[in-house]
Design a protein around this motif. Structure first.
Motif, PDB file in Angstrom:
ATOM      1  N   ALA A 119       0.837  -1.211   0.000  1.00  0.00           N
ATOM      2  CA  ALA A 119       0.000   0.000   0.000  1.00  0.00           C
ATOM      3  C   ALA A 119       0.866   1.253   0.000  1.00  0.00           C
ATOM      4  O   ALA A 119       1.908   1.303   0.668  1.00  0.00           O
ATOM      5  CB  ALA A 119      -0.905   0.018   1.239  1.00  0.00           C
ATOM      6  N   THR A 120       0.417   2.264  -0.729  1.00  0.00           N
ATOM      7  CA  THR A 120       1.085   3.570  -0.685  1.00  0.00           C
ATOM      8  C   THR A 120       0.193   4.634  -0.061  1.00  0.00           C
ATOM      9  O   THR A 120       0.684   5.657   0.412  1.00  0.00           O
ATOM     10  CB  THR A 120       1.480   4.049  -2.091  1.00  0.00           C
ATOM     11  OG1 THR A 120       0.289   4.180  -2.879  1.00  0.00           O
ATOM     12  CG2 THR A 120       2.434   3.061  -2.765  1.00  0.00           C
ATOM     13  N   HIS A 121      -1.123   4.414  -0.077  1.00  0.00           N
ATOM     14  CA  HIS A 121      -2.078   5.369   0.482  1.00  0.00           C
ATOM     15  C   HIS A 121      -2.983   4.631   1.467  1.00  0.00           C
ATOM     16  O   HIS A 121      -3.802   3.806   1.051  1.00  0.00           O
ATOM     17  CB  HIS A 121      -2.922   6.010  -0.623  1.00  0.00           C
ATOM     18  CG  HIS A 121      -2.140   6.956  -1.488  1.00  0.00           C
ATOM     19  ND1 HIS A 121      -1.114   6.536  -2.312  1.00  0.00           N
ATOM     20  CD2 HIS A 121      -2.219   8.301  -1.634  1.00  0.00           C
ATOM     21  CE1 HIS A 121      -0.595   7.589  -2.941  1.00  0.00           C
ATOM     22  NE2 HIS A 121      -1.247   8.677  -2.547  1.00  0.00           N
ATOM     23  N   LEU A 122      -2.800   4.904   2.755  1.00  0.00           N
ATOM     24  CA  LEU A 122      -3.647   4.291   3.789  1.00  0.00           C
ATOM     25  C   LEU A 122      -4.803   5.241   4.054  1.00  0.00           C
ATOM     26  O   LEU A 122      -4.615   6.456   4.129  1.00  0.00           O
ATOM     27  CB  LEU A 122      -2.840   4.087   5.068  1.00  0.00           C
ATOM     28  CG  LEU A 122      -1.505   3.359   4.900  1.00  0.00           C
ATOM     29  CD1 LEU A 122      -0.751   3.336   6.239  1.00  0.00           C
ATOM     30  CD2 LEU A 122      -1.715   1.943   4.392  1.00  0.00           C
ATOM     31  N   ARG A 123      -6.013   4.695   4.213  1.00  0.00           N
ATOM     32  CA  ARG A 123      -7.193   5.519   4.508  1.00  0.00           C
ATOM     33  C   ARG A 123      -7.662   5.159   5.910  1.00  0.00           C
ATOM     34  O   ARG A 123      -8.371   4.185   6.097  1.00  0.00           O
ATOM     35  CB  ARG A 123      -8.294   5.257   3.481  1.00  0.00           C
ATOM     36  CG  ARG A 123      -7.833   5.367   2.008  1.00  0.00           C
ATOM     37  CD  ARG A 123      -8.997   5.088   1.074  1.00  0.00           C
ATOM     38  NE  ARG A 123      -9.691   3.857   1.429  1.00  0.00           N
ATOM     39  CZ  ARG A 123      -9.400   2.653   0.956  1.00  0.00           C
ATOM     40  NH1 ARG A 123      -8.460   2.489   0.054  1.00  0.00           N
ATOM     41  NH2 ARG A 123     -10.065   1.593   1.372  1.00  0.00           N
ATOM     42  N   ILE A 124      -7.245   5.923   6.890  1.00  0.00           N
ATOM     43  CA  ILE A 124      -7.479   5.531   8.282  1.00  0.00           C
ATOM     44  C   ILE A 124      -8.407   6.528   8.964  1.00  0.00           C
ATOM     45  O   ILE A 124      -8.113   7.727   9.030  1.00  0.00           O
ATOM     46  CB  ILE A 124      -6.143   5.404   9.041  1.00  0.00           C
ATOM     47  CG1 ILE A 124      -5.243   4.395   8.304  1.00  0.00           C
ATOM     48  CG2 ILE A 124      -6.402   4.971  10.480  1.00  0.00           C
ATOM     49  CD1 ILE A 124      -3.932   4.108   8.985  1.00  0.00           C
ATOM     50  N   GLY A 125      -9.540   6.005   9.445  1.00  0.00           N
ATOM     51  CA  GLY A 125     -10.527   6.845  10.100  1.00  0.00           C
ATOM     52  C   GLY A 125     -10.540   6.658  11.606  1.00  0.00           C
ATOM     53  O   GLY A 125      -9.767   7.278  12.352  1.00  0.00           O
ATOM     54  N   SER A 126     -11.409   5.751  12.073  1.00  0.00           N
ATOM     55  CA  SER A 126     -11.758   5.673  13.488  1.00  0.00           C
ATOM     56  C   SER A 126     -10.566   5.455  14.422  1.00  0.00           C
ATOM     57  O   SER A 126     -10.599   5.922  15.559  1.00  0.00           O
ATOM     58  CB  SER A 126     -12.825   4.601  13.696  1.00  0.00           C
ATOM     59  OG  SER A 126     -12.452   3.421  13.030  1.00  0.00           O
ATOM     60  N   ALA A 127      -9.528   4.772  13.982  1.00  0.00           N
ATOM     61  CA  ALA A 127      -8.378   4.560  14.872  1.00  0.00           C
ATOM     62  C   ALA A 127      -7.736   5.899  15.255  1.00  0.00           C
ATOM     63  O   ALA A 127      -7.090   6.006  16.296  1.00  0.00           O
ATOM     64  CB  ALA A 127      -7.334   3.651  14.210  1.00  0.00           C
TER      65      ALA A 127
END
Ligand SMILES: *Cc1c(COP(=O)(O)O)cnc(C)c1O
Length: 239
Positions: free
Chosen positions: A222-230
């Motif tokens: 992965a090069t782009h992580l999409r991280i929300g709730s964490a």
């Protein structure tokens, strides 16, 4: 940087979000560990903080913490936040499904569109005036409602993106299917990405990995992580 000073005139937004700095630091540490374990380099990874359902003030607080990449998945909400926060130096990633009739409006504020998934949307996003970065989303499930093109339809869709003015293909985007091992799903995306690169050698990026599975995503390239709730904590309301 006049505009940054203006945005900070009032009470810092950060004080309204207890725990945010700690959660961001914990995820940044987790990403750094995963990067090291995978023998990769930190500068290959962009961590996008997904702020859907949260107020614009949370994004201001994230900006105070040095976050630059923001992810949103609903057009009206994203448009309103991008307008309100136009003075901040942010990159807006539209990670949701795009309705054809809203495509031009999304283009107007988004820097990157992550979920190009059909030819009619490619046509709606065409432009002779400017170029926008785009990912093609692949659907790893049999459920069309999850968004994304099926692996069978991937190459024709990529060909369409490549011949369309105004779109620069970065690579592939995917969401790991529920109830399956995310690592295997991300390995499949990596393989599909290698096929895409035979047509588009520059389309090397992979947008994959969320709060629960970003370490597996990093391990599979992965090069782009999409991280929300964490990072943000629980969303105030879900769909
Ligand atoms: C909401 C969302 C995310 C972030 O999910 P978390 O589990 O909160 O990290 C990532 N990608 C997409 C497409 C989303 O809609």
């Amino acid at each position: 940087m006049q505009h940054v000073i203006a945005a900070h005139q009032n009470e810092p937004a950060l004080s309204s979000f207890p725990g945010l700095a700690e959660r961001l630091a914990a995820v940044q540490g987790g990403v750094a560990d995963a990067v090291q374990l995978a023998g990769r380099s930190a500068d290959e990874i962009t961590t996008i903080v997904v702020t859907k359902f949260h107020p614009a003030s949370l994004i201001e607080a994230l900006a105070e913490l040095g976050v630059h990449d923001i992810g949103e998945n609903r057009h009206q909400e994203a448009q309103a936040k991008a307008q309100e926060l136009a003075a901040l130096d942010l990159r807006w990633h539209f990670i949701g499904q795009v309705q054809g009739k809203k495509a031009r409006q999304v283009r107007a504020y988004a820097d990157v569109i992550h979920a190009v998934d059909r030819e009619s949307l490619v046509a709606a996003l065409a432009s002779d005036e400017s170029v926008i970065d785009a990912f093609v989303q692949v659907n790893l499930t049999d459920d069309p409602a999850r968004g994304g093109v099926s692996p069978d339809g991937l190459i024709p869709l990529v060909e369409r993106v490549l011949e369309t003015p105004g779109l620069r293909l970065l690579g592939l985007m995917a969401v790991a299917p529920l109830g399956a091992a995310p690592r295997a799903a991300f390995a499949q995306v990596r393989e599909l990405g290698e096929r895409v690169q035979q047509l588009a050698p520059d389309a090397t990026r992979l947008s994959m990995g969320m709060s629960a599975d970003y370490a597996d995503a990093v391990a599979e390239g992965a090069t782009h992580l999409r991280i929300g709730s964490a990072i943000t904590g629980n969303r105030p309301r879900e769909r």
